[in-house]
Motif scaffolding. Sequence first.
Motif, PDB file in Angstrom:
ATOM      1  N   LYS A 194      19.317  20.245  49.385  1.00 51.43           N
ATOM      2  CA  LYS A 194      20.088  21.279  50.080  1.00 51.43           C
ATOM      3  C   LYS A 194      19.272  22.568  50.171  1.00 51.43           C
ATOM      4  O   LYS A 194      18.671  22.999  49.192  1.00 51.43           O
ATOM      5  N   VAL A 195      19.259  23.127  51.350  1.00 55.91           N
ATOM      6  CA  VAL A 195      18.558  24.392  51.553  1.00 55.91           C
ATOM      7  C   VAL A 195      19.588  25.511  51.613  1.00 55.91           C
ATOM      8  O   VAL A 195      20.482  25.492  52.449  1.00 55.91           O
ATOM      9  N   LYS A 196      19.434  26.466  50.706  1.00 59.84           N
ATOM     10  CA  LYS A 196      20.384  27.580  50.688  1.00 59.84           C
ATOM     11  C   LYS A 196      20.127  28.492  51.872  1.00 59.84           C
ATOM     12  O   LYS A 196      18.996  28.899  52.114  1.00 59.84           O
ATOM     13  N   ARG A 197      21.187  28.805  52.567  1.00 61.08           N
ATOM     14  CA  ARG A 197      21.056  29.701  53.707  1.00 61.08           C
ATOM     15  C   ARG A 197      20.995  31.143  53.218  1.00 61.08           C
ATOM     16  O   ARG A 197      21.787  31.542  52.369  1.00 61.08           O
ATOM     17  N   LYS A 198      20.043  31.888  53.739  1.00 61.35           N
ATOM     18  CA  LYS A 198      19.895  33.287  53.351  1.00 61.35           C
ATOM     19  C   LYS A 198      21.058  34.106  53.888  1.00 61.35           C
ATOM     20  O   LYS A 198      21.371  34.059  55.072  1.00 61.35           O
ATOM     21  N   VAL A 199      21.693  34.840  52.979  1.00 60.11           N
ATOM     22  CA  VAL A 199      22.828  35.667  53.384  1.00 60.11           C
ATOM     23  C   VAL A 199      22.314  36.985  53.957  1.00 60.11           C
ATOM     24  O   VAL A 199      21.559  37.704  53.298  1.00 60.11           O
ATOM     25  N   VAL A 200      22.694  37.279  55.186  1.00 61.77           N
ATOM     26  CA  VAL A 200      22.284  38.518  55.839  1.00 61.77           C
ATOM     27  C   VAL A 200      23.487  39.445  55.932  1.00 61.77           C
ATOM     28  O   VAL A 200      24.512  39.080  56.500  1.00 61.77           O
ATOM     29  N   ARG A 201      23.371  40.595  55.342  1.00 56.78           N
ATOM     30  CA  ARG A 201      24.457  41.568  55.356  1.00 56.78           C
ATOM     31  C   ARG A 201      24.407  42.383  56.654  1.00 56.78           C
ATOM     32  O   ARG A 201      23.364  42.893  57.029  1.00 56.78           O
ATOM     33  N   THR A 202      25.544  42.465  57.312  1.00 51.31           N
ATOM     34  CA  THR A 202      25.628  43.243  58.550  1.00 51.31           C
ATOM     35  C   THR A 202      26.159  44.629  58.236  1.00 51.31           C
ATOM     36  O   THR A 202      27.226  44.757  57.632  1.00 51.31           O
ATOM     37  N   THR A 203      25.427  45.656  58.624  1.00 57.44           N
ATOM     38  CA  THR A 203      25.843  47.018  58.317  1.00 57.44           C
ATOM     39  C   THR A 203      27.074  47.409  59.139  1.00 57.44           C
ATOM     40  O   THR A 203      27.347  46.819  60.194  1.00 57.44           O
ATOM     41  N   ILE A 204      27.790  48.403  58.643  1.00 59.30           N
ATOM     42  CA  ILE A 204      28.970  48.900  59.359  1.00 59.30           C
ATOM     43  C   ILE A 204      28.568  49.443  60.730  1.00 59.30           C
ATOM     44  O   ILE A 204      29.287  49.274  61.715  1.00 59.30           O
ATOM     45  N   GLU A 205      27.362  50.084  60.793  1.00 63.87           N
ATOM     46  CA  GLU A 205      26.909  50.613  62.088  1.00 63.87           C
ATOM     47  C   GLU A 205      26.786  49.500  63.121  1.00 63.87           C
ATOM     48  O   GLU A 205      27.191  49.657  64.276  1.00 63.87           O
ATOM     49  N   LEU A 206      26.208  48.351  62.692  1.00 64.77           N
ATOM     50  CA  LEU A 206      26.036  47.232  63.614  1.00 64.77           C
ATOM     51  C   LEU A 206      27.383  46.621  63.994  1.00 64.77           C
ATOM     52  O   LEU A 206      27.602  46.233  65.143  1.00 64.77           O
ATOM     53  N   LYS A 207      28.283  46.557  63.034  1.00 68.29           N
ATOM     54  CA  LYS A 207      29.623  46.035  63.328  1.00 68.29           C
ATOM     55  C   LYS A 207      30.320  46.907  64.376  1.00 68.29           C
ATOM     56  O   LYS A 207      30.993  46.405  65.269  1.00 68.29           O
ATOM     57  N   LYS A 208      30.152  48.215  64.254  1.00 72.27           N
ATOM     58  CA  LYS A 208      30.747  49.130  65.234  1.00 72.27           C
ATOM     59  C   LYS A 208      30.147  48.908  66.620  1.00 72.27           C
ATOM     60  O   LYS A 208      30.849  48.987  67.636  1.00 72.27           O
ATOM     61  N   GLU A 209      28.849  48.634  66.655  1.00 75.23           N
ATOM     62  CA  GLU A 209      28.187  48.377  67.938  1.00 75.23           C
ATOM     63  C   GLU A 209      28.732  47.100  68.577  1.00 75.23           C
ATOM     64  O   GLU A 209      28.982  47.046  69.785  1.00 75.23           O
ATOM     65  N   ILE A 210      28.938  46.072  67.761  1.00 78.37           N
ATOM     66  CA  ILE A 210      29.498  44.804  68.258  1.00 78.37           C
ATOM     67  C   ILE A 210      30.890  45.027  68.822  1.00 78.37           C
ATOM     68  O   ILE A 210      31.238  44.547  69.907  1.00 78.37           O
ATOM     69  N   ILE A 211      31.711  45.785  68.090  1.00 78.88           N
ATOM     70  CA  ILE A 211      33.083  46.065  68.523  1.00 78.88           C
ATOM     71  C   ILE A 211      33.078  46.852  69.833  1.00 78.88           C
ATOM     72  O   ILE A 211      33.867  46.578  70.751  1.00 78.88           O
ATOM     73  N   ALA A 212      32.178  47.836  69.928  1.00 74.19           N
ATOM     74  CA  ALA A 212      32.092  48.649  71.147  1.00 74.19           C
ATOM     75  C   ALA A 212      31.734  47.785  72.351  1.00 74.19           C
ATOM     76  O   ALA A 212      32.303  47.944  73.440  1.00 74.19           O
ATOM     77  N   ASN A 213      30.809  46.849  72.177  1.00 70.26           N
ATOM     78  CA  ASN A 213      30.434  45.948  73.274  1.00 70.26           C
ATOM     79  C   ASN A 213      31.591  45.033  73.661  1.00 70.26           C
ATOM     80  O   ASN A 213      31.813  44.758  74.841  1.00 70.26           O
ATOM     81  N   TYR A 214      32.339  44.575  72.660  1.00 69.69           N
ATOM     82  CA  TYR A 214      33.492  43.715  72.948  1.00 69.69           C
ATOM     83  C   TYR A 214      34.548  44.490  73.735  1.00 69.69           C
ATOM     84  O   TYR A 214      35.141  43.982  74.692  1.00 69.69           O
ATOM     85  N   ASP A 215      34.773  45.744  73.334  1.00 71.09           N
ATOM     86  CA  ASP A 215      35.754  46.579  74.029  1.00 71.09           C
ATOM     87  C   ASP A 215      35.343  46.855  75.474  1.00 71.09           C
ATOM     88  O   ASP A 215      36.187  47.126  76.330  1.00 71.09           O
ATOM     89  N   LYS A 216      34.030  46.792  75.736  1.00 64.74           N
ATOM     90  CA  LYS A 216      33.552  46.990  77.107  1.00 64.74           C
ATOM     91  C   LYS A 216      33.703  45.730  77.956  1.00 64.74           C
ATOM     92  O   LYS A 216      33.482  45.770  79.171  1.00 64.74           O
ATOM     93  N   GLY A 217      34.052  44.610  77.285  1.00 64.35           N
ATOM     94  CA  GLY A 217      34.284  43.393  78.039  1.00 64.35           C
ATOM     95  C   GLY A 217      33.314  42.265  77.785  1.00 64.35           C
ATOM     96  O   GLY A 217      33.387  41.209  78.425  1.00 64.35           O
TER      97      GLY A 217
END
Length: 576
Positions: free
Chosen positions: A10-33
């Motif tokens: 089994k190969v352990k998948r590296k956990v990548v932490r997403t910053t709050i800033e990036l999460k906000k960017e994702i949400i903003a793009n979703y809100d744009k459609g």
Amino acid sequence: MGPKKVSDTKVKRKVVRTTIELKKEIIANYDKGVRVSDLATKYGMAKSTISTILKHKEAIKKADVAKGVTVLTKQRSQAIEEVEKLLLIWINEKQLAGDSISEAMICEKAKMLHTDLLKDSPEMSAQNGSFKASRGWFDKFKKRSGIHVVRHGESDSTNKVAADNFVTEFQEFIEAEGFVPQQVFNCDETGLFWKKMPKRTYITQEEKSLPGQKPVKDRLTLLLCGNASGDFKLKPLLVYHSENVQVFGKNNVMKNKWNVMWRANSKAWVTRQFFIEWIHEVFAPSVKKYLWEKQLPLRALLVMDKAPAHPPGLEAELIEEHSFITVRFLPPNITPLIQPMDQQVISNFKKLYTKALFQRCFEVTSETNLTLREFWKEHFNILTCLRLIDEAWGGVCSRTLQSAWKKLWPESVADRACEGCEDKPVSVVEDIVSLGKSMGLEVDDDDVEELVEDHNTELTTEELQDLQKEQQQPAAEEHSSEEGREDIPTSLIKGMLGKWGEMQSFIEKYHPDKEVAHRAINLFNDNAVFHFRQMLKRRQKQSLGRFLVRQRPSEPEASSSGAKRRKRKNPRRIAP
């Protein structure tokens, strides 16, 4: 031998932490459609991860967190978030001033900020959270913010030994190279609160009661430079927070005619780019002309501290025409002990500035119908300030500049009386007090000394909050600056960026000095190319958003955490 079982490897998948800033960017793009599937492709995440972020979008949008934070938790109070944001600004200020900072200093400042915030904010004090600025907190803060500091600061005795050692080395270097005092220069930056009076005057008391931004906190940064013989002072570099002030347009001001080199950014800080421009446009040609007039060999030594704005490889970045300049850096932590500009030159300049300011106020109130209050509020502006700076820098006498080298290069200081000097500290302070009292101001010697010191004092929590507000403006300014540049075709931007990429590869491959090449490339990327990359990125996002809004179907996956996982196809990457 049988085949290996997949379950055994089994190969352990590296956990990548997403910053709050990036999460906000994702949400903003979703809100744009933008669709969830396209967001997953763009950010390289599973659609279920995007859906989870969108499920908590209201909480994430409200979050006001420090740089690097990845998880919203009730344990991180609003006060601690604010402490970390202000702390980053404070660290920036210290580093730009060339000051060394340690873990102990940062932790102590963090506790002071936390105390001030709880005291000044009822909402934060209601949380009543304890904050010890522990080792664990510091390690996490350091990792999130990417700061580089030492664990333990050097003691005063260690700094004194380092200073003595450098003085000996410096004198041996001067003797070996054959430099004379006329050829040796020192430069240093300093802040100036140009519209500030002593604290007890009614002008200052009234301004403190005003709502919003206080004029008393309007700061600029100056770079001052002079030689060891004391007979040559260079045009200062001045950095303000605004490029084109309204008063300039009203008075048809020509910046190239000023006795300062004017530059601007939102923080009013000297940057590496500004410093290099000053070297090429002011220092090198002025020194060259001065040495020619003095019939001295075309050689110059520039001594300076290791402030972030001073490139460590400055000599390598000089054009061939300016290769006559040699650079010598002062060791860290000993700048106040031996740097010439810190030996009364800058403090005398600030006293002379205050004297010129009081003299101007006295002349206006004596020769016109304006009261001091009217002149201060309605007529004293940055243009007046420039004239006062010129007068004050001109008033710093040769003896003051020469004496400043006594600790670093004693042999260069001639033992003679100061004849005709107008910047004797005692007489200047007496003149300021006399002028102040003649205008009905409550001021004494201690008030003047305190005012001069205030230019260099530690930034208060309130001042750091003001700087934070200033730093939130560049993004809006950058966006507005592009509105008038829609005439630049996207195809042209792409083409030129492609050509720059080819040139960059060529330089990296064939330049004999890789370090110099990388430094020059990074400088150009940061100060020129970055603007056009950002412009292209914004246009691509806007274009993608408009297309996806037209194509977007209803998507239950954003609202359902139990959405079925589908096999991910090889995504078609969208250009960043």
